[in-house]
Design a protein around this motif. Structure first.
Motif, PDB file in Angstrom:
ATOM      1  N   ILE A  73     -49.321   1.115  -0.605  1.00  0.00           N
ATOM      2  CA  ILE A  73     -49.960   1.186  -1.918  1.00  0.00           C
ATOM      3  C   ILE A  73     -51.396   1.699  -1.826  1.00  0.00           C
ATOM      4  O   ILE A  73     -51.818   2.570  -2.599  1.00  0.00           O
ATOM      5  CB  ILE A  73     -49.946  -0.192  -2.617  1.00  0.00           C
ATOM      6  CG1 ILE A  73     -48.506  -0.642  -2.879  1.00  0.00           C
ATOM      7  CG2 ILE A  73     -50.735  -0.137  -3.922  1.00  0.00           C
ATOM      8  CD1 ILE A  73     -47.767   0.207  -3.879  1.00  0.00           C
ATOM      9  N   ARG A  74     -52.167   1.166  -0.876  1.00  0.00           N
ATOM     10  CA  ARG A  74     -53.582   1.529  -0.780  1.00  0.00           C
ATOM     11  C   ARG A  74     -53.761   3.022  -0.490  1.00  0.00           C
ATOM     12  O   ARG A  74     -54.545   3.713  -1.156  1.00  0.00           O
ATOM     13  CB  ARG A  74     -54.256   0.693   0.313  1.00  0.00           C
ATOM     14  CG  ARG A  74     -55.754   0.925   0.443  1.00  0.00           C
ATOM     15  CD  ARG A  74     -56.362  -0.034   1.439  1.00  0.00           C
ATOM     16  NE  ARG A  74     -56.197  -1.430   0.998  1.00  0.00           N
ATOM     17  CZ  ARG A  74     -56.642  -2.479   1.698  1.00  0.00           C
ATOM     18  NH1 ARG A  74     -57.245  -2.290   2.872  1.00  0.00           N
ATOM     19  NH2 ARG A  74     -56.452  -3.688   1.242  1.00  0.00           N
ATOM     20  N   THR A  75     -53.027   3.521   0.484  1.00  0.00           N
ATOM     21  CA  THR A  75     -53.109   4.950   0.809  1.00  0.00           C
ATOM     22  C   THR A  75     -52.567   5.791  -0.340  1.00  0.00           C
ATOM     23  O   THR A  75     -53.130   6.838  -0.685  1.00  0.00           O
ATOM     24  CB  THR A  75     -52.312   5.260   2.089  1.00  0.00           C
ATOM     25  OG1 THR A  75     -52.794   4.450   3.158  1.00  0.00           O
ATOM     26  CG2 THR A  75     -52.450   6.722   2.473  1.00  0.00           C
ATOM     27  N   GLY A  76     -51.479   5.337  -0.950  1.00  0.00           N
ATOM     28  CA  GLY A  76     -50.886   6.065  -2.067  1.00  0.00           C
ATOM     29  C   GLY A  76     -51.831   6.194  -3.245  1.00  0.00           C
ATOM     30  O   GLY A  76     -51.871   7.239  -3.910  1.00  0.00           O
ATOM     31  N   LEU A  77     -52.607   5.142  -3.512  1.00  0.00           N
ATOM     32  CA  LEU A  77     -53.562   5.193  -4.627  1.00  0.00           C
ATOM     33  C   LEU A  77     -54.650   6.239  -4.376  1.00  0.00           C
ATOM     34  O   LEU A  77     -55.082   6.933  -5.307  1.00  0.00           O
ATOM     35  CB  LEU A  77     -54.199   3.814  -4.828  1.00  0.00           C
ATOM     36  CG  LEU A  77     -53.301   2.747  -5.476  1.00  0.00           C
ATOM     37  CD1 LEU A  77     -54.004   1.395  -5.472  1.00  0.00           C
ATOM     38  CD2 LEU A  77     -52.918   3.152  -6.888  1.00  0.00           C
ATOM     39  N   ILE A  78     -55.089   6.350  -3.112  1.00  0.00           N
ATOM     40  CA  ILE A  78     -56.132   7.333  -2.779  1.00  0.00           C
ATOM     41  C   ILE A  78     -55.608   8.744  -3.016  1.00  0.00           C
ATOM     42  O   ILE A  78     -56.279   9.582  -3.647  1.00  0.00           O
ATOM     43  CB  ILE A  78     -56.594   7.159  -1.319  1.00  0.00           C
ATOM     44  CG1 ILE A  78     -57.317   5.817  -1.154  1.00  0.00           C
ATOM     45  CG2 ILE A  78     -57.508   8.307  -0.901  1.00  0.00           C
ATOM     46  CD1 ILE A  78     -57.687   5.480   0.269  1.00  0.00           C
ATOM     47  N   LEU A  79     -54.393   9.031  -2.519  1.00  0.00           N
ATOM     48  CA  LEU A  79     -53.815  10.355  -2.742  1.00  0.00           C
ATOM     49  C   LEU A  79     -53.479  10.556  -4.218  1.00  0.00           C
ATOM     50  O   LEU A  79     -53.571  11.673  -4.738  1.00  0.00           O
ATOM     51  CB  LEU A  79     -52.567  10.555  -1.886  1.00  0.00           C
ATOM     52  CG  LEU A  79     -52.812  11.128  -0.485  1.00  0.00           C
ATOM     53  CD1 LEU A  79     -53.310  10.047   0.463  1.00  0.00           C
ATOM     54  CD2 LEU A  79     -51.563  11.775   0.090  1.00  0.00           C
TER      55      LEU A  79
END
Length: 260
Positions: A73-79
């Motif tokens: 989730i955290r990485t996905g939100l950044i992208l």
């Protein structure tokens, strides 16, 4: 007189939904050629409709992968935030390009995408056993790099109506996420591109709501049945036909858009 498009558009939506839920992705690479070549929809409206129609498929896929623990989730939100910026930029660029020229650009882009698709297919055949990597935490520079991959994916989505998968997948791989985590997180990021594209093209007056509903109702049914069908197919046989079939569709669609 009865309008047969009321039957044909949901039918094509069903077939595309079935196809992409079986082979993976959001379906943007199929929606745009079908709408422009078969139904005569202008490229800008086709791009907007594509972005709206891939939303049910990506949302359902992301939820399924999240339940399996395959979404970072955290990485996905950044992208995803980068994707929002890129999609808005791409939509405004597409809106300024003449329809005929945009159609040719779409065709050329699909043909160019054959190159990384071929490389991916050859790599999969060469390296059947993947090495699982540990997910890495994103610090300053990595966050910036990740967001740039998201922007690139968003621009592809906004201009071409594609889901923006290649840059997002490349970015997640470069960050060291495991393969299954890359797949799930990519689909999660594509939701941002789709929602932003819908809103932006709606503001630009390029979103055809009835067309979206007709295509979307068929694609949802197809996306639901696709995984059930996939369970009945031998994985080894599926692996053999996956690459050539995908490349064949891209080749035919790209050439048709470029030449017509």
């Amino acid at each position: 007189m009865f309008d047969f498009n009321l039957i044909l558009i949901p039918l094509f939506g069903f077939l595309i939904g079935l196809f992409v839920s079986t082979l993976g992705g959001g379906g943007g690479g199929l929606y745009v050629p079908v709408l422009t070549l078969i139904f005569g929809v202008t490229p800008q409206v086709a791009v907007a409709t594509s972005l709206a129609s891939v939303l049910p498929t990506t949302a359902a896929g992301a939820l399924s992968h999240y339940r399996e623990g395959n979404v970072d989730i955290r990485t996905g939100l950044i992208l995803g935030i980068g994707g929002i910026v890129g999609t808005v930029i791409g939509a405004y660029i597409a809106n300024m390009i003449p329809p005929l020229l945009l159609k040719k650009i779409l065709g050329a882009f699909m043909l160019i995408m054959l190159i990384p698709t071929l490389r991916s297919m050859l790599k999969r055949r060469k390296n059947k056993n993947e090495v699982k990597k540990e997910s890495s935490k994103l610090t300053g520079p990595k966050k910036i790099i990740a967001s740039l991959f998201g922007v690139a994916g968003g621009i592809l989505a906004g201009v071409f109506g594609l889901s923006g998968t290649p840059p997002v997948t490349a970015g997640l791989y470069s960050l060291g996420l495991p393969a299954m985590m890359v797949v799930g997180t990519t689909i999660f990021v594509l939701i941002f591109n789709s929602v932003t594209g819908i809103g932006t093209y709606l503001l630009l007056g390029r979103l055809d709501i009835p067309l979206v509903l007709l295509l979307g109702c068929g694609s949802v049914v197809g996306a639901f049945l696709g995984p059930k069908l996939l369970k009945k197919i031998n994985p080894k046989n599926f692996e053999k036909i996956y690459g050539p079939l995908t490349m064949g569709i891209m080749l035919i669609s790209g050439a048709a858009l470029l030449l017509t």
